[in-house]
Write a protein that holds these residues in place. Structure first.
Motif, PDB file in Angstrom:
ATOM      1  N   GLU A 172       1.757   4.346 -11.350  1.00  0.00           N
ATOM      2  CA  GLU A 172       1.884   5.777 -11.622  1.00  0.00           C
ATOM      3  C   GLU A 172       1.893   6.597 -10.340  1.00  0.00           C
ATOM      4  O   GLU A 172       2.570   7.625 -10.261  1.00  0.00           O
ATOM      5  CB  GLU A 172       0.748   6.243 -12.539  1.00  0.00           C
ATOM      6  CG  GLU A 172       0.872   5.737 -13.962  1.00  0.00           C
ATOM      7  CD  GLU A 172       2.213   6.102 -14.585  1.00  0.00           C
ATOM      8  OE1 GLU A 172       2.644   7.270 -14.444  1.00  0.00           O
ATOM      9  OE2 GLU A 172       2.833   5.223 -15.211  1.00  0.00           O
ATOM     10  N   LEU A 173       1.148   6.142  -9.334  1.00  0.00           N
ATOM     11  CA  LEU A 173       1.117   6.865  -8.063  1.00  0.00           C
ATOM     12  C   LEU A 173       2.504   6.890  -7.419  1.00  0.00           C
ATOM     13  O   LEU A 173       2.944   7.929  -6.907  1.00  0.00           O
ATOM     14  CB  LEU A 173       0.109   6.206  -7.123  1.00  0.00           C
ATOM     15  CG  LEU A 173      -0.279   6.983  -5.859  1.00  0.00           C
ATOM     16  CD1 LEU A 173      -0.937   8.308  -6.221  1.00  0.00           C
ATOM     17  CD2 LEU A 173      -1.217   6.140  -4.998  1.00  0.00           C
ATOM     18  N   ALA A 174       3.199   5.758  -7.452  1.00  0.00           N
ATOM     19  CA  ALA A 174       4.547   5.694  -6.878  1.00  0.00           C
ATOM     20  C   ALA A 174       5.512   6.597  -7.639  1.00  0.00           C
ATOM     21  O   ALA A 174       6.398   7.222  -7.048  1.00  0.00           O
ATOM     22  CB  ALA A 174       5.053   4.254  -6.886  1.00  0.00           C
ATOM     23  N   LYS A 175       5.328   6.683  -8.937  1.00  0.00           N
ATOM     24  CA  LYS A 175       6.193   7.547  -9.741  1.00  0.00           C
ATOM     25  C   LYS A 175       5.896   9.024  -9.491  1.00  0.00           C
ATOM     26  O   LYS A 175       6.808   9.841  -9.323  1.00  0.00           O
ATOM     27  CB  LYS A 175       6.018   7.219 -11.227  1.00  0.00           C
ATOM     28  CG  LYS A 175       6.543   5.849 -11.630  1.00  0.00           C
ATOM     29  CD  LYS A 175       6.283   5.584 -13.105  1.00  0.00           C
ATOM     30  CE  LYS A 175       6.814   4.220 -13.531  1.00  0.00           C
ATOM     31  NZ  LYS A 175       6.535   3.945 -14.968  1.00  0.00           N
ATOM     32  N   GLN A 176       4.607   9.372  -9.449  1.00  0.00           N
ATOM     33  CA  GLN A 176       4.221  10.776  -9.326  1.00  0.00           C
ATOM     34  C   GLN A 176       4.448  11.332  -7.925  1.00  0.00           C
ATOM     35  O   GLN A 176       4.916  12.457  -7.762  1.00  0.00           O
ATOM     36  CB  GLN A 176       2.751  10.932  -9.717  1.00  0.00           C
ATOM     37  CG  GLN A 176       2.468  10.660 -11.185  1.00  0.00           C
ATOM     38  CD  GLN A 176       0.981  10.628 -11.495  1.00  0.00           C
ATOM     39  OE1 GLN A 176       0.147  10.918 -10.636  1.00  0.00           O
ATOM     40  NE2 GLN A 176       0.636  10.276 -12.725  1.00  0.00           N
ATOM     41  N   LYS A 177       4.100  10.551  -6.896  1.00  0.00           N
ATOM     42  CA  LYS A 177       4.150  11.053  -5.521  1.00  0.00           C
ATOM     43  C   LYS A 177       5.505  10.855  -4.850  1.00  0.00           C
ATOM     44  O   LYS A 177       5.872  11.627  -3.959  1.00  0.00           O
ATOM     45  CB  LYS A 177       3.071  10.363  -4.682  1.00  0.00           C
ATOM     46  CG  LYS A 177       1.644  10.654  -5.126  1.00  0.00           C
ATOM     47  CD  LYS A 177       1.273  12.114  -4.892  1.00  0.00           C
ATOM     48  CE  LYS A 177      -0.198  12.358  -5.220  1.00  0.00           C
ATOM     49  NZ  LYS A 177      -0.577  13.778  -4.999  1.00  0.00           N
ATOM     50  N   TYR A 178       6.249   9.818  -5.270  1.00  0.00           N
ATOM     51  CA  TYR A 178       7.482   9.489  -4.551  1.00  0.00           C
ATOM     52  C   TYR A 178       8.705   9.402  -5.459  1.00  0.00           C
ATOM     53  O   TYR A 178       9.788   9.061  -5.001  1.00  0.00           O
ATOM     54  CB  TYR A 178       7.302   8.168  -3.790  1.00  0.00           C
ATOM     55  CG  TYR A 178       6.096   8.174  -2.889  1.00  0.00           C
ATOM     56  CD1 TYR A 178       6.101   8.867  -1.683  1.00  0.00           C
ATOM     57  CD2 TYR A 178       4.927   7.510  -3.262  1.00  0.00           C
ATOM     58  CE1 TYR A 178       4.980   8.893  -0.865  1.00  0.00           C
ATOM     59  CE2 TYR A 178       3.802   7.532  -2.451  1.00  0.00           C
ATOM     60  CZ  TYR A 178       3.832   8.230  -1.258  1.00  0.00           C
ATOM     61  OH  TYR A 178       2.718   8.258  -0.455  1.00  0.00           O
ATOM     62  N   GLY A 179       8.525   9.683  -6.732  1.00  0.00           N
ATOM     63  CA  GLY A 179       9.663   9.698  -7.643  1.00  0.00           C
ATOM     64  C   GLY A 179      10.245   8.340  -7.957  1.00  0.00           C
ATOM     65  O   GLY A 179      11.440   8.225  -8.268  1.00  0.00           O
ATOM     66  N   ALA A 180       9.432   7.287  -7.899  1.00  0.00           N
ATOM     67  CA  ALA A 180       9.925   5.939  -8.195  1.00  0.00           C
ATOM     68  C   ALA A 180      10.368   5.845  -9.651  1.00  0.00           C
ATOM     69  O   ALA A 180       9.736   6.414 -10.546  1.00  0.00           O
ATOM     70  CB  ALA A 180       8.841   4.910  -7.915  1.00  0.00           C
ATOM     71  N   ALA A 214       7.693   6.065   3.116  1.00  0.00           N
ATOM     72  CA  ALA A 214       7.399   5.632   1.747  1.00  0.00           C
ATOM     73  C   ALA A 214       8.458   6.139   0.776  1.00  0.00           C
ATOM     74  O   ALA A 214       8.908   5.402  -0.118  1.00  0.00           O
ATOM     75  CB  ALA A 214       6.014   6.124   1.330  1.00  0.00           C
ATOM     76  N   PHE A 215       8.867   7.391   0.943  1.00  0.00           N
ATOM     77  CA  PHE A 215       9.888   7.964   0.071  1.00  0.00           C
ATOM     78  C   PHE A 215      11.204   7.199   0.216  1.00  0.00           C
ATOM     79  O   PHE A 215      11.873   6.886  -0.780  1.00  0.00           O
ATOM     80  CB  PHE A 215      10.090   9.440   0.419  1.00  0.00           C
ATOM     81  CG  PHE A 215      11.051  10.161  -0.482  1.00  0.00           C
ATOM     82  CD1 PHE A 215      10.658  10.604  -1.733  1.00  0.00           C
ATOM     83  CD2 PHE A 215      12.362  10.393  -0.076  1.00  0.00           C
ATOM     84  CE1 PHE A 215      11.545  11.266  -2.571  1.00  0.00           C
ATOM     85  CE2 PHE A 215      13.260  11.051  -0.897  1.00  0.00           C
ATOM     86  CZ  PHE A 215      12.848  11.491  -2.153  1.00  0.00           C
ATOM     87  N   ALA A 216      11.570   6.868   1.468  1.00  0.00           N
ATOM     88  CA  ALA A 216      12.815   6.131   1.703  1.00  0.00           C
ATOM     89  C   ALA A 216      12.757   4.736   1.089  1.00  0.00           C
ATOM     90  O   ALA A 216      13.742   4.254   0.513  1.00  0.00           O
ATOM     91  CB  ALA A 216      13.084   6.040   3.204  1.00  0.00           C
ATOM     92  N   ILE A 217      11.604   4.073   1.210  1.00  0.00           N
ATOM     93  CA  ILE A 217      11.444   2.738   0.620  1.00  0.00           C
ATOM     94  C   ILE A 217      11.614   2.803  -0.894  1.00  0.00           C
ATOM     95  O   ILE A 217      12.336   2.003  -1.500  1.00  0.00           O
ATOM     96  CB  ILE A 217      10.063   2.156   0.978  1.00  0.00           C
ATOM     97  CG1 ILE A 217      10.006   1.790   2.459  1.00  0.00           C
ATOM     98  CG2 ILE A 217       9.750   0.927   0.122  1.00  0.00           C
ATOM     99  CD1 ILE A 217       8.613   1.462   2.957  1.00  0.00           C
ATOM    100  N   ASN A 243       0.841  -1.197   0.000  1.00  0.00           N
ATOM    101  CA  ASN A 243       0.000   0.000   0.000  1.00  0.00           C
ATOM    102  C   ASN A 243       0.875   1.246   0.000  1.00  0.00           C
ATOM    103  O   ASN A 243       2.087   1.169   0.241  1.00  0.00           O
ATOM    104  CB  ASN A 243      -0.982   0.017   1.180  1.00  0.00           C
ATOM    105  CG  ASN A 243      -0.301  -0.117   2.536  1.00  0.00           C
ATOM    106  OD1 ASN A 243       0.906   0.063   2.673  1.00  0.00           O
ATOM    107  ND2 ASN A 243      -1.080  -0.438   3.551  1.00  0.00           N
ATOM    108  N   LEU A 244       0.254   2.367  -0.314  1.00  0.00           N
ATOM    109  CA  LEU A 244       0.953   3.650  -0.376  1.00  0.00           C
ATOM    110  C   LEU A 244       0.162   4.674   0.429  1.00  0.00           C
ATOM    111  O   LEU A 244      -1.070   4.739   0.308  1.00  0.00           O
ATOM    112  CB  LEU A 244       1.070   4.132  -1.826  1.00  0.00           C
ATOM    113  CG  LEU A 244       1.973   3.326  -2.759  1.00  0.00           C
ATOM    114  CD1 LEU A 244       1.774   3.781  -4.199  1.00  0.00           C
ATOM    115  CD2 LEU A 244       3.431   3.476  -2.354  1.00  0.00           C
ATOM    116  N   PRO A 245       0.829   5.494   1.241  1.00  0.00           N
ATOM    117  CA  PRO A 245       0.101   6.503   2.016  1.00  0.00           C
ATOM    118  C   PRO A 245      -0.771   7.406   1.149  1.00  0.00           C
ATOM    119  O   PRO A 245      -1.863   7.799   1.556  1.00  0.00           O
ATOM    120  CB  PRO A 245       1.223   7.292   2.695  1.00  0.00           C
ATOM    121  CG  PRO A 245       2.364   6.344   2.788  1.00  0.00           C
ATOM    122  CD  PRO A 245       2.267   5.494   1.552  1.00  0.00           C
TER     123      PRO A 245
END
Length: 382
Positions: free
Chosen positions: A169-177, A150-153, A124-126
């Motif tokens: 896409e959420l991980a890419k947009q919100k956390y820069g994955a 989440a960012f550190a992970i 899951n993602l915050p």
């Protein structure tokens, strides 16, 4: 990379049975398929004294809600000569306490800084969780801590795996994955025949952990509406989520007096086919999803139809082919949807067939094989 090198070069960090509710069932299913058909040896840094099975070698190192034990996990990661690490995580897997959970979620970063190749399956993602909808008291510090974790992970992972397509896409947009892979959740019971049949008995099943992210009381009110029209029984097969025991027990206490509710406690997996034979449908009354639905993947192969509230995650599963009828969470809408599936044989059987097909596309062996493929190219990468 050949099997000889790969088989001695993997550490899996996860809860394992007998622990419950911390992705232990997911880890157990993946690891048993790896052991049974992939010819790999895996050391597991886990939270419980789990027995070894075949080439799966658990090492109990950390404990939920225990910051000191998480430091021991860090030290074990740093000292390990294994190069490839796979972390199986959600945002509260190390417990409800702020400090132990934050320290635990920083473990992939410790692995990355100590020179390991890191894969993280993040369930899951915050950014996808609506904490306000479940009335959890979260301070600015709590939200900041979740974002930092989440960012550190994401930054620690050479490969980030998510179980929902929308999370890519959420991980890419919100956390820069950078490197995100979608691996769908596996399904249980795919080797067994579907057992559900339409009978219109008036029996509805709630199965799974009880916690503030589900609205069992809304489901009870929906069943009360239906009970004014016909006899019905709500079977509640579940126990309090380990992170929300107090809230769950309070909710169960408020429902104890309902004559149409039967509390079954936890039903062992081996008894689920017999239980599914007795019910008309399963209801998933989520206020917010904390990832994909384990219950959908646990029961779909048995052919049971579902009614589920309209969260983005459950909507995605329905679009992917799961046998789900989406409903509003308000009791009157839930009641309408439950009655529709209960009494409309054609609809119920269509949902049942979808459930079975959905499960057949996601056997655990297929999921494990995908992970092993990723282990190979990640280990071989510079």
């Amino acid at each position: 990379m050949g099997k000889r090198n790969l088989s001695s070069d993997l550490v899996f960090v996860s809860a394992l049975p007998p622990d419950k509710g911390r992705l232990s069932e997911y880890a157990d299913a993946v690891l048993r398929e790896i052991e049974g058909s992939m010819n790999l040896t895996v050391e597991v840094f886990t939270d419980a004294s789990a027995p070894s099975f075949g080439r799966i070698l658990p090492r109990p190192i950390w404990r939920p809600n225990n910051a000191l034990s998480v430091i021991k996990l860090w030290l074990a990661i740093i000292k390990s000569k294994t190069r490839l690490f796979h972390f199986n995580l959600h945002m509260a897997v190390f417990g409800r306490g702020r400090l132990p959970n934050l320290l635990g979620l920083l473990s992939p970063l410790i692995a990355r800084l100590s020179g390991k190749k890191v894969m993280v399956t993040l369930h899951n993602l915050p950014a996808a969780m609506k904490l306000e909808s479940i009335r959890l008291k979260t301070s600015i510090l709590d939200r900041l801590g979740l974002w930092v974790a989440a960012f550190a992970i994401v930054k620690a992972a050479h490969v980030l795996v998510v179980t929902m397509k929308q999370y890519v896409e959420l991980a890419k947009q919100k956390y820069g994955a950078k490197r995100v892979e979608w691996v769908p959740h596996g399904c249980w019971f795919t080797a067994e025949r579907p057992v559900w049949k339409w009978r219109n008995r008036g029996k509805v099943l709630f199965l799974g952990y009880i916690g503030p992210y589900k609205d069992l009381e809304a489901l009870a009110k929906a069943m009360e509406i239906i009970s004014e029209k016909r006899p019905v029984t709500l079977l509640v097969a579940g126990t309090p989520h380990p992170n929300f025991a107090r809230e769950a027990l309070e909710e169960v206490g408020r429902l104890k007096g309902c004559s149409f509710i039967r509390f079954l406690g936890r039903v062992p997996d081996r008894e689920l086919p017999r239980l599914i034979e007795k019910v008309d449908l399963v209801v998933l009354p989520y206020k917010t999803s904390t990832g994909t639905s384990g219950v959908v993947h646990l029961l779909s192969a048995l052919g049971v139809p579902f009614v589920a509230s309209d969260t983005p995650e459950l909507r995605e599963l329905e679009l992917e082919g799961a046998g789900i009828l989406i409903s509003g969470l308000e009791p009157k809408y839930l009641a309408e949807a439950i009655l529709k599936v209960m009494e409309d044989k054609e609809l119920a059987e269509r949902l049942s067939a979808r459930s079975r097909r959905y499960a057949e596309e996601r056997p655990w062996k297929k999921i494990a094989k995908r992970y092993v493929q990723m282990y190979g190219w990640l280990s071989a990468s510079p």
